[in-house]
Design a protein around this motif. Structure first.
Motif, mmCIF file in Angstrom:
data_model
loop_
_atom_site.group_PDB
_atom_site.id
_atom_site.type_symbol
_atom_site.label_atom_id
_atom_site.label_comp_id
_atom_site.label_asym_id
_atom_site.label_seq_id
_atom_site.Cartn_x
_atom_site.Cartn_y
_atom_site.Cartn_z
ATOM 1 N N GLU A 69 -9.056 6.569 -9.950
ATOM 2 C CA GLU A 69 -9.238 7.856 -9.269
ATOM 3 C C GLU A 69 -8.054 8.798 -9.520
ATOM 4 O O GLU A 69 -8.200 10.012 -9.480
ATOM 5 C CB GLU A 69 -9.403 7.665 -7.749
ATOM 6 N N GLN B 16 -21.453 15.511 -17.248
ATOM 7 C CA GLN B 16 -21.869 14.603 -16.179
ATOM 8 C C GLN B 16 -21.698 13.149 -16.589
ATOM 9 O O GLN B 16 -21.215 12.856 -17.662
ATOM 10 C CB GLN B 16 -23.309 14.908 -15.776
ATOM 11 N N ALA C 252 -15.884 12.425 -13.288
ATOM 12 C CA ALA C 252 -14.988 12.396 -12.139
ATOM 13 C C ALA C 252 -13.542 12.639 -12.574
ATOM 14 O O ALA C 252 -12.689 13.002 -11.775
ATOM 15 C CB ALA C 252 -15.087 11.043 -11.445
ATOM 16 N N ASN C 253 -13.282 12.425 -13.838
ATOM 17 C CA ASN C 253 -11.916 12.513 -14.346
ATOM 18 C C ASN C 253 -11.598 13.956 -14.756
ATOM 19 O O ASN C 253 -12.071 14.453 -15.780
ATOM 20 C CB ASN C 253 -11.802 11.566 -15.543
ATOM 21 N N TYR D 3 -22.568 14.738 -10.201
ATOM 22 C CA TYR D 3 -22.414 14.374 -11.614
ATOM 23 C C TYR D 3 -22.696 12.909 -11.912
ATOM 24 O O TYR D 3 -23.159 12.554 -12.969
ATOM 25 C CB TYR D 3 -20.994 14.726 -12.092
ATOM 26 N N GLY D 4 -22.420 12.040 -10.955
ATOM 27 C CA GLY D 4 -22.544 10.599 -11.209
ATOM 28 C C GLY D 4 -23.973 10.097 -11.158
ATOM 29 O O GLY D 4 -24.265 9.024 -11.659
#
Lengths: 329, 329
Positions: free
Chosen positions: A148, A217, A222-223, A244-245
């Motif tokens: 994360e 996506q 997330a990065n 997006y996930g």
């Protein structure tokens, strides 16, 4: 009120999305598949069951991802669609004039080119999984930072180092080398992000006409480090959708809704399947030199489906509505 | 008891079997073709072949072993250097008889006449005459048999032009298929051109049954073999420099034709992993297509893996894309 459920069973994660008839996302879930796709689907359904609004019933279920056929048997899906179509459907619903979709998942990466709301071209990574989520995961744990924090740390970089992105084995040795030379962590991570993006654009995006708006996506979206590297390389703004996930799962839910509009009713077996015992068995059929590895899935000693035989002897031997491997809609 | 000669069902079998078969049969020799590719055949080949050969060459080894074990007196492995003026077959074919001889033990005698038509097209007769002499046949019988072989080959080409695919034409000539509703290329909703080496696309095992999978999705399949040679030659003339690989030229020339045809909805380029010529035929086709941007293209790479999921996902997405595009028009 009716809800549409989309299930995306990928190699690394299993994603579930629940949306209402207005195609608004009500609930979504990102689970690790951990090599047990059926278990992951059951866990996900159990989670959704406890969060579903009281007045909602499931009106349609769609599956996608590499485990889509397996999942469709378990839940009783109304549509079984490949992940490229699912991702494209979800993105173009969200941003109707979208022209490029970049998707990086656990072991897959793909690019979808849309023109006027229609898929015009697509590509997926070939045999090599270099530069996908698994690799980032692995590097993060090697550097002992939670995944994360990978992106935020990379953003602090002022001068990203150059890292070979062609192959993740080379990338890793290059990174270790740069570390030993004394480069700081943010620069190395940002360099890795740029290497990954370079590799993606050269391999998957090779020769594709990437025009804006561009959407990014998949789990890797997330990065933020990767997002910034994409923006730098493409010199355009990159949109990251809110969900997006789970975009593949959303697409599957939309497609399932459309399928049920045609058939009138859903095949969904109900949330009870979360407790049901499914077992899979694989055996090598020795009746001809093809030696097919046949897979059999059963619930409470009742065989639900068999597949992976080339001749159809096993898959056709049980009466059922559809043969695995054929699309349901 | 007649002498038995073995012909492996691999590589140029899909291009020249009728010629060879007609020739040897007319000489009163029994022709034995190896069995269809199975996992067992491929496994044997992969075990014996040189490591860096491409998959189709490894498969050829498997078929040779299959013939050896079935007990033939001779093996026919011609050294195919060139089949037309100033153009050549891949170097791996030049060394094929030697690779086989030095890697597989206990082989029957190999008839490895050299076919090199790059300077003189009459060389084909010379080569087959050499084979006939090794089998102890007279000059007269050889000339008659050669004529028979050419007739068979021409019949084969005619059937291919009618829409049969080479493996179906061979089947038709050997066993007769006409009364079983062939040719199958009728009244399907879309037509996709498969551009690739015959030995990759017609072998049901290594192509993962690509042709049947497409047909089941309602797709009509055409290949370079359905086209007249002159057309392919003319179209490939659009390249700035004449291509000197015969097989690559066939792929490019036919792709150039297909991309202009109103009857073709999409082109799938099939390459085997590690094939030098394939790596740039795909690239050239893609670049030319991009200039026209009318026909969608899919690149498929095949290798030893038997996981069909990846191939199915890409095929489904490709067919979806064509349907979607059509619906939007």
């Amino acid at each position: 009120m009716r809800g549409y459920l989309g299930i995306d069973v990928g190699s690394v994660s299993t994603n579930i999305a629940l949306m209402d008839e207005q195609e608004q996302v009500i609930e979504n879930l990102y689970l690790r598949t951990q090599g047990q796709p059926i278990r992951a689907v059951q866990k996900g359904l159990d989670y959704i069951r406890n969060r579903i609004p009281a007045d909602m019933e499931i009106g349609a279920v769609g599956t996608t991802g590499s485990g889509r056929h397996l999942a469709s048997i378990v839940v009783g899906a109304d549509s079984v669609k490949n992940e490229i179509t699912s991702h494209a459907v979800a993105s173009s619903k969200l941003v109707p004039d979208i022209q490029t979709v970049l998707e990086i998942g656990g072991q897959d990466s793909k690019i979808i080119i849309l023109r006027n709301g229609v898929v015009a071209d697509f590509a997926m990574n070939t045999v090599c999984a270099a530069g996908t989520g698994s690799f980032l995961d692995q590097q993060a744990s090697r550097l002992n930072i939670p995944i994360e924090e990978f992106g935020p740390i990379a953003l602090k970089s002022t001068t990203p180092v150059r890292i070979a992105g062609r192959c993740s084995v080379f990338a890793e040795s290059d990174m270790i080398h740069k570390q030993q030379m004394g480069h700081n962590l943010p620069d190395i991570l940002a360099g890795l992000c740029e290497a990954l993006v370079r590799n993606y654009l050269n391999n998957v995006g090779k020769g594709k006409e990437i025009l804006g708006p561009v959407m990014f996506q998949g789990g890797v979206a997330a990065n933020v480090g990767i997002k910034r590297a994409f923006e730098k390389a493409l010199a355009t703004e990159v949109i990251i959708p809110e969900h997006y996930g789970v975009m593949g799962a959303l697409g599957a839910a939309i497609l399932a809704g459309e399928a049920v509009k045609k058939t009138g009713q859903t095949n969904f077996k109900g949330f009870g399947i979360a407790e049901e015992e499914f077992s899979t068995l694989s055996f090598e059929c020795g009746d001809c030199p093809n030696l097919c590895e046949v897979i059999e899935i059963s619930a409470q000693d009742k065989v639900l489906a068999r597949w992976n035989d080339k001749c159809g002897k096993w898959s056709n031997s049980i009466l059922k509505k559809q043969k695995v491997g054929e699309e349901a809609c | 008891m007649p002498v038995k000669i073995g012909i492996p069902r691999a590589l140029l079998y899909y291009n020249y079997f009728p010629l060879w078969n007609g020739f040897f049969k007319a000489l009163g020799i029994e022709v034995k073709v190896s069995s269809r590719t199975t996992k067992a055949v491929l496994d044997k080949g992969v075990k014996q072949a040189v490591d860096d050969a491409c998959l189709p060459v490894k498969l050829f080894f498997g078929h040779v072993i299959d013939l050896r074990d079935s007990g033939v007196d001779f093996l026919f492995i011609p050294r195919m250097v060139s089949v037309e003026r100033k153009a050549y077959i891949c170097p791996k074919f030049l060394g094929l008889p030697d690779m086989v001889r030095h890697n597989i033990p206990d082989l029957p005698q190999i008839i490895d006449v050299t076919v090199n038509m790059s300077r003189n097209e009459k060389n084909l007769f010379k080569a087959l005459a050499g084979a006939g002499k090794q089998l102890g046949k007279s000059g007269f019988a050889i000339r008659k048999a050669f004529k028979r072989g050419i007739e068979e080959q021409e019949r084969f080409h005619r059937l291919n032009r009618l829409g049969f695919l080479p493996h179906e034409s061979i089947e038709q000539m050997e066993n007769g298929l006409l009364d079983q509703n062939f040719p199958p290329n009728l009244s399907r909703e879309m037509t996709i051109a498969l551009v690739g080496h015959g030995y990759n696309i017609y072998d049901q095992y290594i192509s993962m049954n690509l042709i049947e999978k497409l047909r089941q999705m309602g797709v009509n399949v055409v290949t370079p073999d359905n086209l007249v040679d002159d057309l392919i030659e003319e179209r490939s003339g659009e390249l700035p420099k004449r291509m000197f690989w015969t097989l690559g030229k066939r792929m490019i020339g036919s792709a150039f034709h297909f991309m202009r045809s109103d009857h073709i909805d999409g082109i799938i380029h099939v390459a085997s992993f590690g094939c030098g010529p394939d790596s740039f035929t795909g690239e050239i086709i893609e670049r030319h297509l991009r200039r026209k941007r009318r026909v969608p293209l899919l690149n498929l790479t095949i290798d030893e893996h038997t996981g069909e999921a990846g191939v199915i996902t890409r095929l489904e997405a490709f067919v979806d894309m064509i349907q979607w595009r059509r619906a939007a028009q």
